[in-house]
Structure formats: C-alpha cells, structure tokens
Write an enzyme that holds these catalytic residues in place. Structure first.
Site, short mmCIF file in Angstrom:
data_model
loop_
_atom_site.label_atom_id
_atom_site.label_comp_id
_atom_site.label_asym_id
_atom_site.label_seq_id
_atom_site.Cartn_x
_atom_site.Cartn_y
_atom_site.Cartn_z
N ASP A 16 0.79 -1.24 0.00
CA ASP A 16 0.00 0.00 0.00
C ASP A 16 0.82 1.29 0.00
O ASP A 16 0.24 2.37 0.09
CB ASP A 16 -0.99 0.05 1.19
CG ASP A 16 -2.22 -0.81 0.93
OD1 ASP A 16 -2.42 -1.19 -0.24
OD2 ASP A 16 -2.95 -1.09 1.88
N LYS A 19 3.47 1.10 -4.90
CA LYS A 19 4.33 0.54 -5.95
C LYS A 19 3.60 0.44 -7.28
O LYS A 19 4.13 0.85 -8.32
CB LYS A 19 4.81 -0.85 -5.53
CG LYS A 19 5.66 -0.85 -4.26
CD LYS A 19 6.06 -2.27 -3.85
CE LYS A 19 4.91 -3.13 -3.39
NZ LYS A 19 4.26 -2.66 -2.14
N THR A 20 2.40 -0.13 -7.23
CA THR A 20 1.67 -0.35 -8.47
C THR A 20 1.20 0.96 -9.08
O THR A 20 1.27 1.16 -10.30
CB THR A 20 0.50 -1.32 -8.20
OG1 THR A 20 1.08 -2.54 -7.71
CG2 THR A 20 -0.30 -1.62 -9.45
N HIS A 82 -0.62 -8.12 -3.79
CA HIS A 82 -1.67 -9.02 -3.34
C HIS A 82 -1.23 -10.48 -3.29
O HIS A 82 -1.71 -11.25 -2.47
CB HIS A 82 -2.93 -8.86 -4.21
CG HIS A 82 -2.69 -9.19 -5.64
ND1 HIS A 82 -2.36 -8.22 -6.56
CD2 HIS A 82 -2.71 -10.36 -6.30
CE1 HIS A 82 -2.19 -8.81 -7.73
NE2 HIS A 82 -2.39 -10.10 -7.60
#
Ligand code: GDP
Length: 391
Positions: A16, A19-20, A82
C-alpha cells in the site's frame, strides 16, 4: 539491433505504499512524452502479465513495463502486493540491476520496507533509488525531511550507501491523474535511476544460465520456458540442459523471444522465452534452471551465512533450534530443507547472524555466493548466502 544498454529495475516496499500506482504513473508519463521531444523517453509494450502458474495452483503475476530513456533501455518489474510479494521478489531480485524503494511519506519505513531491503541486499540488488511517495499528502516539508532521514539510516544499516542514495519526493497518484508538477517528479525519479544505477557488468562470458519462471505450451510448436537470463548468452540451435528438482533433461533451444519479438540470441539481463526441442510440458518446471550442459550442478547440502530477520524486519518473534525445517527459496525454486546448527549452538535468535548447514529435500542448481531466503509460510525467517557446497 540493440543500441542502448539494457537494465532491469523493479519496485519494492511495504504493501500500500504505492508501488503499483507508481509503475502505472511511470508508464503513463512516458507514453505521453513526445517522441523525439526534449526528454526522449519512450514507453512501449505497456504491461505484459505473466500467465498463471497453473501447475502449482498459485498465481504469480509479475507486470513488466519496458521503456527507454535518452541513454538506456529498461525493463521495469512491478511485483504486485496481493500475491506473495516476497516470493515474487526472490524470483526477480537476482535479475535486478537496481530497485526503486517505494516508501509512503505518511507511514515511513514499515516492517516490509526493512524486509525487502534486507532481502534485496542478500539476493544481489546493489543499487537503490528511493521514491518518497504520497508526498502530496504531506502537510509540510519537515515531515518529508524526517522520513527521508529515517530511510537513509535504514539503507545504511543494511549495507547500502544511505548518504548517497537519491531520494525523490513523488506522488504516483497525482502524476497518474496528470498533474504537471508531479509528472515532472516522476521524470526526476527516472533521471535519478539513470544517474545512480550504473550499467552492470553483463556476465556475458560466463556459461549460460536462466532460472525457469514459467512453462508454457504453444500448440504446434512445443514447450517454452520463460525467465530472466542470469548470465551468459544463448543462441538458437545451442545445446542446453534443464537441471534441479528432478531428472536432468538435455535438449536444444530451437527458438528465442523477448517481449514477444523473435531474436537470434539472448543474453544476461534479457527476459527470454526459450523453445525446447522435443520436451513435454511435464518434463520441466518452475524452479529448475536452463543452462549450458555441465556448467553448474544441483546440490542438496551446503553451508550458509544467514541474517535472521527480527520481528521489526518482518521475521519470527522466537528463536529456532536445530532440525528446524523451513522452505528455502533459491531464484525461482522453493524447496524444504533441514537446518543443522554449529557445534555448541542450541538456537538462533531473530536479529542474529548465524552460520548453518542445510540439507535440502530436492537438489537445487547452486554455487557459492548464491543468495536465498528461508521462509515459514509467508514469514521470511532469514536471508542468506551459500558459502560452501557440500554434496
Ligand atoms: P502497493 O501495494 O504498494 O502496490 O500500493 P498501491 O499502488 O496499490 O497503492 C495503495 C493505495 O495508496 C491506493 O489506494 C492508491 O490510490 C494510494 N496511493 C498510491 N500512491 C499514492 C500517492 O502518491 N498519493 C496518494 N495520496 N495516494 C496514493
């Protein structure tokens, strides 16, 4: 024909922390650069998701983004949080020439931040650039200064040059939304990567080795294995051996691709897909390595030096004793092993350094210097290096 040096980089950091979002922002920002414009940045081949690892019943998706800066060509890996992040990281880290450590300015360093830094160091990532993310949420610069100081100290503690590491204050989210100020910061971050992460010595003269990440079947063509080339070069028509975990398979590489484009030769640092002549899908699997025949051997026993992670580094809270049986992760493999402690040592505490003797349940291709992680479920117990191969 390759005109610019190629580097592999990736994002790491606590779940969270962004990164993405940052990876998406980089792709978007670069895609919007004018071709041949002032920055000469080009993003191509958006995101290429690796297929599910059906064989093991788990999903390992790693997103690759490819782009060019004025002087370099990058493959950027984002290992989504995830899934089992650390497992993906162990798979990818040995191939990384540098990493972007994403730290949320709101939260500062967290256990996974430390865990990733410890692992990165052991598994061979030598250069880190910090993206101090979510800087849009910081109310004043003092807070950002504090977090920056903390991150620099942390990097120094784990063997990086924390004083010299570039720390760029970014907002992946605001850049993704198109804000020009934050867009520029993303370009600044990429410029810092260009400047700080040196072009690695390509281990081209060493014998070819590529850890298998995925096995695919292409109808009418045969079995293809994919991975990042760790060392050496491979040309279409070369003899190869697939070793580790089970019986060795000897064959010939009859086709090569990188990012979906056929090529005559793959070399250290490339992400490659290798077509193996006459090999059935069940004969090869993730965790094995494709190599020049006879160049490396699988082993089950070895001596290692390890750093046992403390709870603050995402590790165990209690010591472990002799005959402890964690999982050992080498490159793309995951094998159970039994730990023997040195004479007179009865237990190893979290936070300690130790030397161990390990006996693996299945052989793994290894030589001294190879990094690995010891894990118990999703807990990273230790990060280590093979010191001596026994048998
Ligand atoms: P990851 O788990 O590290 O990949 O984190 P994500 O990219 O999924 O981001 C986690 C959350 O933080 C999401 O809700 C994002 O929208 C939010 N986020 C990411 N980057 C920023 C940022 O720069 N600023 C703000 N305000 N939120 C962000």
């Amino acid at each position: 024909v390759r005109t610019k040096p190629h580097l592999n980089i990736g994002t790491m950091g606590h779940v969270d922390h962004g990164k993405t979002t940052l990876t998406a922002a980089i792709t978007k920002v670069l895609a919007e650069q004018e071709p041949g414009g002032a920055n000469h940045y080009v993003a191509f081949d958006r995101i290429d998701r690796a297929p599910e690892e059906v064989e093991r019943g788990i999903t390992i998706t790693i997103a690759h983004v490819e782009y060019e800066t004025p002087t370099r060509h990058y493959a950027h890996v984002d290992m989504p949080g995830h899934a089992d992040y650390v497992k993906n990281m162990i798979t990818g880290a040995a191939q990384l020439d540098g990493a972007v450590l994403v730290v949320s300015a709101q939260d500062g360093a967290m256990p996974q931040t430390r865990e990733h830094v410890v692992l990165a160091r052991r598994i061979g990532v030598e250069h880190v650039v910090v993206a101090l993310n979510k800087a849009d949420l910081a109310e004043d610069e003092d807070l950002l200064d504090l977090v920056e100081l903390e991150v620099r100290e942390l990097l120094t503690r784990y063997g990086f040059d924390g004083e010299r590491v570039p720390v760029v204050r970014v907002s992946g989210l605001r850049a993704l939304e198109g804000d020009p100020v934050w867009t520029q910061r993303v370009l600044d971050l990429l410029a810092a990567v260009d400047e700080h992460v040196p072009i690695p010595p390509r281990r081209l003269d060493l014998p070819f080795l590529m850890p298998i990440e995925n096995v695919l079947t292409i109808t009418g063509r045969g079995t293809v294995v994919t991975g990042a080339v760790e060392r050496g070069t491979l040309e279409v028509g070369d003899a190869v051996e697939v070793i580790g975990l089970g019986p060795a398979v000897s064959t010939v590489a009859t086709g090569l691709e990188t990012f979906g484009k056929p090529m005559a030769r793959a070399e250290a640092g490339d992400n490659a897909a290798v077509l193996l002549r006459g090999v059935k899908r069940g004969e090869v699997r993730r965790g094995q390595v494709v190599c020049l025949p006879g160049s490396v051997r699988p082993h089950t026993r070895f001596r290692a030096d390890v750093h046992v992670l403390s709870a603050a580094e995402g590790g165990r809270r209690t010591p472990f004793a002799a005959n402890y049986r964690p999982q050992f992760h080498f490159r793309t493999s995951d094998v159970v092993g039994v730990v023997t402690l040195d004479e007179g040592v009865t237990q190893v505490r979290p936070g300690a350094a130790a030397s161990l003797t390990v006996e693996l349940g299945q052989p793994v291709a290894m030589s001294p210097g190879l990094g690995f992680a010891m894990r118990e479920g999703r807990l990273t117990v230790a990060a280590g290096t093979v010191r001596e191969v026994l048998d």
